[in-house]
Design a protein around this motif. Structure first.
Motif, mmCIF file in Angstrom:
data_model
loop_
_atom_site.group_PDB
_atom_site.id
_atom_site.type_symbol
_atom_site.label_atom_id
_atom_site.label_comp_id
_atom_site.label_asym_id
_atom_site.label_seq_id
_atom_site.Cartn_x
_atom_site.Cartn_y
_atom_site.Cartn_z
ATOM 1 N N ILE A 127 34.417 -5.666 14.559
ATOM 2 C CA ILE A 127 34.890 -6.933 14.656
ATOM 3 C C ILE A 127 34.079 -7.831 13.834
ATOM 4 N N GLY A 128 32.821 -7.598 14.375
ATOM 5 C CA GLY A 128 32.036 -8.527 13.476
ATOM 6 C C GLY A 128 31.923 -8.557 12.008
ATOM 7 N N MET A 129 32.040 -7.464 11.437
ATOM 8 C CA MET A 129 32.135 -7.120 10.025
ATOM 9 C C MET A 129 33.637 -7.774 9.592
ATOM 10 N N LEU A 130 34.574 -7.493 10.255
ATOM 11 C CA LEU A 130 35.810 -8.226 10.058
ATOM 12 C C LEU A 130 35.474 -9.867 9.957
ATOM 13 N N GLY A 131 34.774 -10.506 11.098
ATOM 14 C CA GLY A 131 34.525 -11.665 10.849
ATOM 15 C C GLY A 131 33.747 -12.214 9.758
ATOM 16 N N ASN A 132 32.818 -11.436 9.281
ATOM 17 C CA ASN A 132 32.078 -11.843 8.094
ATOM 18 C C ASN A 132 32.894 -11.843 6.926
ATOM 19 N N ASN A 133 33.704 -10.766 6.818
ATOM 20 C CA ASN A 133 34.236 -10.562 5.449
ATOM 21 C C ASN A 133 35.722 -10.195 5.902
ATOM 22 N N PRO A 134 36.835 -10.518 6.084
ATOM 23 C CA PRO A 134 38.204 -9.936 6.686
ATOM 24 C C PRO A 134 38.645 -9.160 5.273
ATOM 25 N N HIS A 135 38.217 -9.446 4.144
ATOM 26 C CA HIS A 135 38.845 -8.999 3.060
ATOM 27 C C HIS A 135 38.027 -7.782 2.536
ATOM 28 N N ASP A 136 37.210 -7.438 3.249
ATOM 29 C CA ASP A 136 36.170 -6.129 2.829
ATOM 30 C C ASP A 136 37.171 -4.928 2.784
#
Length: 88
Positions: free
Chosen positions: A30-39
């Motif tokens: 979820i943290g990674m998603l918050g940093n870049n949801p288009h990753d």
């Protein structure tokens, strides 16, 4: 491009009911998603026929259902659970 992540009370309770190791993996995702949801490395899929959420994030056998608003850069996590339960 950082998004604010809001976790609903229901999703928070669902997350806290899971084993601690799974909680940590999901929280990290979820943290990674918050940093870049288009990753492209995140396993995200658009949900077409779900009244509750626009997207799902896959973390092993667990799913995080969420909505994303690109205008105000917010991600709202609405449901967390095992894949066999989360779509019911």
């Amino acid at each position: 491009m950082r998004y604010n992540v809001l976790v609903t009370n229901r999703a928070r309770k669902q997350l806290l009911s899971l084993p601690v190791t799974i909680q940590e993996r999901i929280a990290e995702a979820i943290g990674m998603l918050g940093n870049n949801p288009h990753d492209p490395t995140l396993n995200v899929k658009a949900l077409t026929n779900d009244p509750e959420a626009q997207y799902r994030l896959r973390v092993g056998n667990y799913r995080v259902k969420y909505n994303r608003d690109d205008g105000i850069q917010i991600i709202e996590v609405v449901r967390v659970g095992h894949r066999k339960d989360v779509y019911r």
